[in-house]
Design a protein around this motif. Sequence first.
Motif, PDB file in Angstrom:
ATOM      1  N   ILE A 142       0.846  -1.196   0.000  1.00  0.00           N
ATOM      2  CA  ILE A 142       0.000   0.000   0.000  1.00  0.00           C
ATOM      3  C   ILE A 142       0.882   1.247   0.000  1.00  0.00           C
ATOM      4  O   ILE A 142       1.809   1.363   0.799  1.00  0.00           O
ATOM      5  CB  ILE A 142      -0.936  -0.002   1.224  1.00  0.00           C
ATOM      6  N   ASP A 143       0.584   2.177  -0.918  1.00  0.00           N
ATOM      7  CA  ASP A 143       1.384   3.403  -0.971  1.00  0.00           C
ATOM      8  C   ASP A 143       1.006   4.321   0.191  1.00  0.00           C
ATOM      9  O   ASP A 143      -0.009   4.137   0.854  1.00  0.00           O
ATOM     10  CB  ASP A 143       1.242   4.097  -2.328  1.00  0.00           C
ATOM     11  N   ASN A 144       1.846   5.334   0.447  1.00  0.00           N
ATOM     12  CA  ASN A 144       1.683   6.170   1.640  1.00  0.00           C
ATOM     13  C   ASN A 144       0.417   7.033   1.626  1.00  0.00           C
ATOM     14  O   ASN A 144       0.012   7.534   2.659  1.00  0.00           O
ATOM     15  CB  ASN A 144       2.919   7.047   1.864  1.00  0.00           C
ATOM     16  N   ARG A 145      -0.229   7.182   0.485  1.00  0.00           N
ATOM     17  CA  ARG A 145      -1.474   7.953   0.411  1.00  0.00           C
ATOM     18  C   ARG A 145      -2.693   7.056   0.186  1.00  0.00           C
ATOM     19  O   ARG A 145      -3.787   7.550  -0.052  1.00  0.00           O
ATOM     20  CB  ARG A 145      -1.365   9.001  -0.685  1.00  0.00           C
ATOM     21  N   PHE A 146      -2.486   5.747   0.181  1.00  0.00           N
ATOM     22  CA  PHE A 146      -3.553   4.760  -0.003  1.00  0.00           C
ATOM     23  C   PHE A 146      -4.241   4.879  -1.365  1.00  0.00           C
ATOM     24  O   PHE A 146      -5.361   4.420  -1.546  1.00  0.00           O
ATOM     25  CB  PHE A 146      -4.595   4.835   1.117  1.00  0.00           C
ATOM     26  N   ASN A 147      -3.579   5.477  -2.352  1.00  0.00           N
ATOM     27  CA  ASN A 147      -4.185   5.615  -3.679  1.00  0.00           C
ATOM     28  C   ASN A 147      -4.412   4.263  -4.347  1.00  0.00           C
ATOM     29  O   ASN A 147      -5.438   4.055  -4.992  1.00  0.00           O
ATOM     30  CB  ASN A 147      -3.321   6.507  -4.571  1.00  0.00           C
ATOM     31  N   ASN A 148      -3.443   3.339  -4.210  1.00  0.00           N
ATOM     32  CA  ASN A 148      -3.615   2.036  -4.852  1.00  0.00           C
ATOM     33  C   ASN A 148      -4.690   1.205  -4.149  1.00  0.00           C
ATOM     34  O   ASN A 148      -5.471   0.512  -4.793  1.00  0.00           O
ATOM     35  CB  ASN A 148      -2.295   1.286  -4.949  1.00  0.00           C
ATOM     36  N   TYR A 149      -4.764   1.261  -2.840  1.00  0.00           N
ATOM     37  CA  TYR A 149      -5.811   0.568  -2.088  1.00  0.00           C
ATOM     38  C   TYR A 149      -7.183   1.112  -2.478  1.00  0.00           C
ATOM     39  O   TYR A 149      -8.148   0.370  -2.625  1.00  0.00           O
ATOM     40  CB  TYR A 149      -5.549   0.770  -0.592  1.00  0.00           C
ATOM     41  N   TRP A 150      -7.247   2.419  -2.660  1.00  0.00           N
ATOM     42  CA  TRP A 150      -8.498   3.101  -2.978  1.00  0.00           C
ATOM     43  C   TRP A 150      -9.072   2.641  -4.323  1.00  0.00           C
ATOM     44  O   TRP A 150     -10.291   2.598  -4.494  1.00  0.00           O
ATOM     45  CB  TRP A 150      -8.277   4.613  -2.956  1.00  0.00           C
ATOM     46  N   VAL A 151      -8.217   2.300  -5.278  1.00  0.00           N
ATOM     47  CA  VAL A 151      -8.684   1.821  -6.581  1.00  0.00           C
ATOM     48  C   VAL A 151      -9.538   0.569  -6.400  1.00  0.00           C
ATOM     49  O   VAL A 151     -10.661   0.472  -6.916  1.00  0.00           O
ATOM     50  CB  VAL A 151      -7.493   1.522  -7.527  1.00  0.00           C
ATOM     51  N   ILE A 152      -9.034  -0.410  -5.670  1.00  0.00           N
ATOM     52  CA  ILE A 152      -9.774  -1.653  -5.464  1.00  0.00           C
ATOM     53  C   ILE A 152     -10.992  -1.407  -4.575  1.00  0.00           C
ATOM     54  O   ILE A 152     -12.083  -1.940  -4.828  1.00  0.00           O
ATOM     55  CB  ILE A 152      -8.861  -2.739  -4.855  1.00  0.00           C
ATOM     56  N   TRP A 153     -10.813  -0.592  -3.534  1.00  0.00           N
ATOM     57  CA  TRP A 153     -11.938  -0.290  -2.641  1.00  0.00           C
ATOM     58  C   TRP A 153     -13.106   0.306  -3.428  1.00  0.00           C
ATOM     59  O   TRP A 153     -14.263  -0.110  -3.269  1.00  0.00           O
ATOM     60  CB  TRP A 153     -11.514   0.673  -1.536  1.00  0.00           C
ATOM     61  N   LYS A 154     -12.847   1.291  -4.286  1.00  0.00           N
ATOM     62  CA  LYS A 154     -13.929   1.943  -5.033  1.00  0.00           C
ATOM     63  C   LYS A 154     -14.556   0.996  -6.043  1.00  0.00           C
ATOM     64  O   LYS A 154     -15.759   1.054  -6.283  1.00  0.00           O
ATOM     65  CB  LYS A 154     -13.411   3.205  -5.734  1.00  0.00           C
ATOM     66  N   TRP A 155     -13.759   0.104  -6.632  1.00  0.00           N
ATOM     67  CA  TRP A 155     -14.318  -0.880  -7.559  1.00  0.00           C
ATOM     68  C   TRP A 155     -15.288  -1.805  -6.810  1.00  0.00           C
ATOM     69  O   TRP A 155     -16.407  -2.053  -7.259  1.00  0.00           O
ATOM     70  CB  TRP A 155     -13.189  -1.664  -8.203  1.00  0.00           C
ATOM     71  N   LEU A 156     -14.876  -2.289  -5.639  1.00  0.00           N
ATOM     72  CA  LEU A 156     -15.774  -3.100  -4.818  1.00  0.00           C
ATOM     73  C   LEU A 156     -17.000  -2.290  -4.387  1.00  0.00           C
ATOM     74  O   LEU A 156     -18.118  -2.806  -4.329  1.00  0.00           O
ATOM     75  CB  LEU A 156     -15.038  -3.617  -3.580  1.00  0.00           C
ATOM     76  N   ASP A 157     -16.792  -1.010  -4.100  1.00  0.00           N
ATOM     77  CA  ASP A 157     -17.871  -0.157  -3.619  1.00  0.00           C
ATOM     78  C   ASP A 157     -18.933   0.090  -4.688  1.00  0.00           C
ATOM     79  O   ASP A 157     -20.116   0.189  -4.375  1.00  0.00           O
ATOM     80  CB  ASP A 157     -17.302   1.165  -3.109  1.00  0.00           C
ATOM     81  N   ILE A 158     -18.523   0.204  -5.960  1.00  0.00           N
ATOM     82  CA  ILE A 158     -19.546   0.391  -6.997  1.00  0.00           C
ATOM     83  C   ILE A 158     -20.276  -0.920  -7.299  1.00  0.00           C
ATOM     84  O   ILE A 158     -21.385  -0.902  -7.809  1.00  0.00           O
ATOM     85  CB  ILE A 158     -18.984   1.035  -8.287  1.00  0.00           C
ATOM     86  N   LEU A 159     -19.656  -2.048  -6.961  1.00  0.00           N
ATOM     87  CA  LEU A 159     -20.350  -3.333  -7.116  1.00  0.00           C
ATOM     88  C   LEU A 159     -21.361  -3.554  -5.994  1.00  0.00           C
ATOM     89  O   LEU A 159     -22.379  -4.208  -6.178  1.00  0.00           O
ATOM     90  CB  LEU A 159     -19.338  -4.483  -7.138  1.00  0.00           C
ATOM     91  N   ASN A 160     -21.060  -3.028  -4.802  1.00  0.00           N
ATOM     92  CA  ASN A 160     -21.966  -3.097  -3.664  1.00  0.00           C
ATOM     93  C   ASN A 160     -21.660  -1.900  -2.779  1.00  0.00           C
ATOM     94  O   ASN A 160     -20.684  -1.907  -2.042  1.00  0.00           O
ATOM     95  CB  ASN A 160     -21.784  -4.413  -2.890  1.00  0.00           C
ATOM     96  N   ASP A 161     -22.482  -0.880  -2.875  1.00  0.00           N
ATOM     97  CA  ASP A 161     -22.257   0.377  -2.167  1.00  0.00           C
ATOM     98  C   ASP A 161     -22.165   0.156  -0.659  1.00  0.00           C
ATOM     99  O   ASP A 161     -23.002  -0.522  -0.068  1.00  0.00           O
ATOM    100  CB  ASP A 161     -23.395   1.352  -2.494  1.00  0.00           C
ATOM    101  N   ASP A 162     -21.141   0.726  -0.026  1.00  0.00           N
ATOM    102  CA  ASP A 162     -20.906   0.494   1.404  1.00  0.00           C
ATOM    103  C   ASP A 162     -21.984   1.101   2.301  1.00  0.00           C
ATOM    104  O   ASP A 162     -22.158   0.673   3.437  1.00  0.00           O
ATOM    105  CB  ASP A 162     -19.514   0.986   1.819  1.00  0.00           C
ATOM    106  N   ARG A 163     -22.733   2.066   1.823  1.00  0.00           N
ATOM    107  CA  ARG A 163     -23.791   2.665   2.649  1.00  0.00           C
ATOM    108  C   ARG A 163     -25.175   2.134   2.288  1.00  0.00           C
ATOM    109  O   ARG A 163     -25.974   1.852   3.156  1.00  0.00           O
ATOM    110  CB  ARG A 163     -23.767   4.180   2.507  1.00  0.00           C
ATOM    111  N   ASP A 164     -25.446   2.031   0.991  1.00  0.00           N
ATOM    112  CA  ASP A 164     -26.775   1.590   0.566  1.00  0.00           C
ATOM    113  C   ASP A 164     -26.874   0.079   0.377  1.00  0.00           C
ATOM    114  O   ASP A 164     -27.964  -0.458   0.247  1.00  0.00           O
ATOM    115  CB  ASP A 164     -27.165   2.268  -0.751  1.00  0.00           C
ATOM    116  N   ALA A 165     -25.728  -0.609   0.306  1.00  0.00           N
ATOM    117  CA  ALA A 165     -25.672  -2.061   0.157  1.00  0.00           C
ATOM    118  C   ALA A 165     -26.372  -2.563  -1.099  1.00  0.00           C
ATOM    119  O   ALA A 165     -26.988  -3.619  -1.092  1.00  0.00           O
ATOM    120  CB  ALA A 165     -26.227  -2.750   1.404  1.00  0.00           C
ATOM    121  N   ILE A 166     -26.277  -1.766  -2.179  1.00  0.00           N
ATOM    122  CA  ILE A 166     -26.902  -2.194  -3.429  1.00  0.00           C
ATOM    123  C   ILE A 166     -25.953  -1.994  -4.603  1.00  0.00           C
ATOM    124  O   ILE A 166     -24.978  -1.248  -4.511  1.00  0.00           O
ATOM    125  CB  ILE A 166     -28.225  -1.436  -3.710  1.00  0.00           C
ATOM    126  N   PHE A 167     -26.269  -2.636  -5.707  1.00  0.00           N
ATOM    127  CA  PHE A 167     -25.549  -2.502  -6.976  1.00  0.00           C
ATOM    128  C   PHE A 167     -26.328  -1.520  -7.847  1.00  0.00           C
ATOM    129  O   PHE A 167     -27.549  -1.446  -7.754  1.00  0.00           O
ATOM    130  CB  PHE A 167     -25.464  -3.879  -7.639  1.00  0.00           C
TER     131      PHE A 167
END
Length: 193
Positions: free
Chosen positions: A94-119
């Motif tokens: 993980i880079d010091n600004r979490f930019n690379n982690y954020w790429v995967i996190w956001k991809w997972l998040d658009i597949l299942n939103d972390d707040r609304d829990a929907i696609f």
Amino acid sequence: MSDAIQQSILNKSKKDKFLFVLTLPEAMNDISYSSSQNRAPDAILPDQLQFSVYGAVVPEVRVDSGEIRYSGQAVKFSTHSRPAYPNVSVNFTIDNRFNNYWVIWKWLDILNDDRDAIFLRGTEHKSTESMFKKYQGAATLYTLDEYNNETVRFDYYGVVPVSIGSIDYNYRTTEEIETTFEFSFSKLTPTLL
């Protein structure tokens, strides 16, 4: 010695000679930005992951066999079908600004939103198949020779992340943060270069 061999037969492939490239899906184009812009919670730097991957897997490839019993013996034959590939795990730092982690996190998040829990949050419902393809990416793993020349290309199609690894913080160690992400895919095609 055969004329077809143009190098020493003692040269062997090494595990640390590879390059992993992840191609993000069309659905992430709307949230991509360049490194000259300020970071935003709903945006990603798309190229960040390429520079921090230190381990990837080419999975086992199988074509199953069947069996027919005849006259006290078994005759085996090919079923001419491949079972689903297992998910692939990719190791990265993980880079010091979490930019690379954020790429995967956001991809997972658009597949299942972390707040609304929907696609498909905030989109009109079109055919499920066409929308799902919009969220599939691709990946390529290049094997390299001792001079860093590409020798084989493994193309993964229908890539969708299924998990991102945990982060274990600890005041007693100063090591870099390493984690994994896992993706599923539909097809794998090798090409000699």
